[in-house]
Motif scaffolding. Structure first.
Motif, PDB file in Angstrom:
ATOM      1  N   PHE A  57      39.016  46.383  61.459  1.00 52.97           N
ATOM      2  CA  PHE A  57      39.664  45.116  61.362  1.00 52.97           C
ATOM      3  C   PHE A  57      38.873  43.992  62.230  1.00 52.97           C
ATOM      4  CE2 PHE A  57      42.898  41.485  60.985  1.00 52.97           C
ATOM      5  CZ  PHE A  57      42.757  41.733  59.555  1.00 52.97           C
ATOM      6  N   LEU A  58      38.212  42.892  61.472  1.00 48.38           N
ATOM      7  CA  LEU A  58      37.651  41.913  62.866  1.00 48.38           C
ATOM      8  C   LEU A  58      38.823  40.638  63.548  1.00 48.38           C
ATOM      9  CD1 LEU A  58      33.978  41.504  60.739  1.00 48.38           C
ATOM     10  CD2 LEU A  58      34.802  43.739  62.948  1.00 48.38           C
ATOM     11  N   MET A  59      39.412  40.668  62.773  1.00 46.16           N
ATOM     12  CA  MET A  59      40.895  39.646  62.973  1.00 46.16           C
ATOM     13  C   MET A  59      41.220  39.720  64.620  1.00 46.16           C
ATOM     14  SD  MET A  59      41.485  37.903  60.037  1.00 46.16           S
ATOM     15  CE  MET A  59      41.798  36.586  61.312  1.00 46.16           C
ATOM     16  N   ALA A  60      41.051  41.406  65.480  1.00 46.82           N
ATOM     17  CA  ALA A  60      41.811  41.630  65.488  1.00 46.82           C
ATOM     18  C   ALA A  60      40.962  42.158  67.134  1.00 46.82           C
ATOM     19  CB  ALA A  60      42.803  42.926  65.272  1.00 46.82           C
TER      20      ALA A  60
ATOM     21  N   VAL B 276      25.981  40.682  49.127  1.00 44.99           N
ATOM     22  CA  VAL B 276      27.580  41.005  48.619  1.00 44.99           C
ATOM     23  C   VAL B 276      27.994  42.172  48.567  1.00 44.99           C
ATOM     24  CG1 VAL B 276      29.153  40.854  47.035  1.00 44.99           C
ATOM     25  CG2 VAL B 276      27.663  38.891  47.458  1.00 44.99           C
ATOM     26  N   PRO B 277      27.072  42.895  48.242  1.00 50.47           N
ATOM     27  CA  PRO B 277      27.193  44.624  48.601  1.00 50.47           C
ATOM     28  C   PRO B 277      27.182  45.129  50.009  1.00 50.47           C
ATOM     29  CG  PRO B 277      25.846  44.049  47.355  1.00 50.47           C
ATOM     30  CD  PRO B 277      25.744  43.264  47.408  1.00 50.47           C
ATOM     31  N   TRP B 278      26.600  44.307  50.758  1.00 46.26           N
ATOM     32  CA  TRP B 278      26.377  44.613  52.180  1.00 46.26           C
ATOM     33  C   TRP B 278      28.125  44.168  52.899  1.00 46.26           C
ATOM     34  CZ3 TRP B 278      27.116  40.443  56.025  1.00 46.26           C
ATOM     35  CH2 TRP B 278      27.170  40.966  56.694  1.00 46.26           C
ATOM     36  N   ALA B 279      28.101  42.746  52.579  1.00 45.59           N
ATOM     37  CA  ALA B 279      29.069  42.515  53.069  1.00 45.59           C
ATOM     38  C   ALA B 279      30.989  43.573  52.679  1.00 45.59           C
ATOM     39  CB  ALA B 279      29.390  41.251  52.481  1.00 45.59           C
ATOM     40  N   VAL B 280      30.427  43.811  51.144  1.00 42.47           N
ATOM     41  CA  VAL B 280      32.153  44.614  50.654  1.00 42.47           C
ATOM     42  C   VAL B 280      31.626  45.875  51.666  1.00 42.47           C
ATOM     43  CG1 VAL B 280      32.638  45.402  49.288  1.00 42.47           C
ATOM     44  CG2 VAL B 280      32.403  43.677  48.163  1.00 42.47           C
TER      45      VAL B 280
ATOM     46  N   LEU C 190      36.988  38.031  53.290  1.00 41.65           N
ATOM     47  CA  LEU C 190      37.891  38.688  51.888  1.00 41.65           C
ATOM     48  C   LEU C 190      37.685  40.407  51.636  1.00 41.65           C
ATOM     49  CD1 LEU C 190      38.816  37.672  49.168  1.00 41.65           C
ATOM     50  CD2 LEU C 190      36.426  37.860  48.356  1.00 41.65           C
ATOM     51  N   VAL C 191      36.982  41.197  52.301  1.00 43.61           N
ATOM     52  CA  VAL C 191      37.273  41.956  51.265  1.00 43.61           C
ATOM     53  C   VAL C 191      38.447  42.749  52.655  1.00 43.61           C
ATOM     54  CG1 VAL C 191      36.257  45.260  52.178  1.00 43.61           C
ATOM     55  CG2 VAL C 191      35.410  42.870  50.846  1.00 43.61           C
ATOM     56  N   GLN C 192      38.301  42.206  54.552  1.00 41.68           N
ATOM     57  CA  GLN C 192      39.464  42.493  54.778  1.00 41.68           C
ATOM     58  C   GLN C 192      40.576  41.963  54.839  1.00 41.68           C
ATOM     59  OE1 GLN C 192      37.470  42.666  59.246  1.00 41.68           O
ATOM     60  NE2 GLN C 192      36.866  44.488  58.835  1.00 41.68           N
ATOM     61  N   THR C 193      40.505  40.939  54.855  1.00 42.51           N
ATOM     62  CA  THR C 193      41.803  40.160  54.808  1.00 42.51           C
ATOM     63  C   THR C 193      42.238  39.438  52.832  1.00 42.51           C
ATOM     64  OG1 THR C 193      41.125  37.997  54.350  1.00 42.51           O
ATOM     65  CG2 THR C 193      41.235  38.515  56.217  1.00 42.51           C
TER      66      THR C 193
ATOM     67  N   CYS D 222      39.571  32.744  51.117  1.00 42.11           N
ATOM     68  CA  CYS D 222      38.113  33.429  50.714  1.00 42.11           C
ATOM     69  C   CYS D 222      37.423  34.082  49.742  1.00 42.11           C
ATOM     70  CB  CYS D 222      38.328  34.868  51.946  1.00 42.11           C
ATOM     71  SG  CYS D 222      39.183  34.665  53.214  1.00 42.11           S
ATOM     72  N   ALA D 223      38.230  33.646  48.968  1.00 41.09           N
ATOM     73  CA  ALA D 223      37.912  34.222  47.260  1.00 41.09           C
ATOM     74  C   ALA D 223      36.824  33.124  46.851  1.00 41.09           C
ATOM     75  CB  ALA D 223      38.967  34.679  46.418  1.00 41.09           C
TER      76      ALA D 223
END
Length: 76
Positions: A47-50, A35-39, A3-6, A11-12
């Motif tokens: 950017f992990l999708m690339a 959640v704080p870790w993920a953010v 969610l943070v990256q895309t 995702c939300a």
């Protein structure tokens, strides 16, 4: 993290509906630690999708984490 990256709405939706099935203790751990870790991780990491993951399969995991600027999730 996704969610943070895309910023994708799906995702939300998953992030808000998914925890409904968790126990109270699991929800507490999720919202106080994960959640704080993920953010934080989503904002700091590449950017992990690339990422060409196939090229990183033979690398040691610690090396891959450093390369992607990715921190491990907190343990319960």
């Amino acid at each position: 993290l996704e969610l943070v990256q895309t910023g994708l709405p799906v995702c939300a939706l998953s992030a808000f509906v998914g925890p409904v099935r968790l126990s109270l203790g699991q929800q507490l751990h999720l919202f106080s630690s994960l959640v704080p870790w993920a953010v934080r991780c989503g904002m700091r990491s590449n950017f992990l999708m690339a990422v060409p993951y196939e090229e990183l399969l033979c690398e040691p995991i610690d090396s891959v984490r450093r390369h992607l600027n990715f921190e491990c999730a907190p343990r319960k």
